[in-house]
Design a protein around this motif. Structure first.
Motif, PDB file in Angstrom:
ATOM      1  N   VAL A 137       0.959  -1.076  -0.308  1.00  0.00           N
ATOM      2  CA  VAL A 137      -0.124  -0.153   0.090  1.00  0.00           C
ATOM      3  C   VAL A 137       0.874   1.324   0.359  1.00  0.00           C
ATOM      4  N   GLY A 138       0.639   2.486  -0.865  1.00  0.00           N
ATOM      5  CA  GLY A 138       1.499   2.979  -1.427  1.00  0.00           C
ATOM      6  C   GLY A 138       1.222   4.628  -0.248  1.00  0.00           C
ATOM      7  N   THR A 139       1.841   5.871  -0.159  1.00  0.00           N
ATOM      8  CA  THR A 139       1.346   6.542   0.184  1.00  0.00           C
ATOM      9  C   THR A 139       0.367   7.177   0.416  1.00  0.00           C
ATOM     10  N   LEU A 195      -6.197  -7.914   0.097  1.00  0.00           N
ATOM     11  CA  LEU A 195      -6.601  -8.533  -1.343  1.00  0.00           C
ATOM     12  C   LEU A 195      -6.078  -7.915  -2.405  1.00  0.00           C
ATOM     13  N   TYR A 196      -4.956  -7.212  -2.300  1.00  0.00           N
ATOM     14  CA  TYR A 196      -4.523  -6.536  -3.928  1.00  0.00           C
ATOM     15  C   TYR A 196      -3.293  -7.654  -4.296  1.00  0.00           C
ATOM     16  N   THR A 213       0.254  -0.234  -5.158  1.00  0.00           N
ATOM     17  CA  THR A 213       0.567   0.802  -4.896  1.00  0.00           C
ATOM     18  C   THR A 213       2.006   1.193  -4.198  1.00  0.00           C
ATOM     19  N   CYS A 214       2.726   0.572  -3.724  1.00  0.00           N
ATOM     20  CA  CYS A 214       3.732   1.025  -3.261  1.00  0.00           C
ATOM     21  C   CYS A 214       5.043   1.133  -4.562  1.00  0.00           C
TER      22      CYS A 214
END
Length: 61
Positions: free
Chosen positions: A5-7, A50-51, A58-59
């Motif tokens: 998970v990105g920022t 789930l990613y 998105t990281c």
């Protein structure tokens, strides 16, 4: 658990989770607002289970 998970995604998840929980505590949306714990937790831990199933990351790393 590798971070996926990105920022920006993280900030939006935490914000959405806090808003849903706050609306629940004020009695605005009822008990369904506790679903906000899910985006809050995934934002805090930077991992969405789930990613990997969907092949999303998105990281930036």
């Amino acid at each position: 658990m590798k971070a996926n998970v990105g920022t920006i995604d993280r900030v939006l998840r935490i914000l959405a989770g806090v808003v849903l929980i706050a609306l629940t505590l004020t009695g605005t949306i009822g008990l369904w607002g506790w679903v906000g714990l899910v985006p809050l937790a995934t934002g805090v831990f930077r991992f969405c289970p789930l990613y990997p199933l969907l092949g999303i990351n998105t990281c930036g790393k």
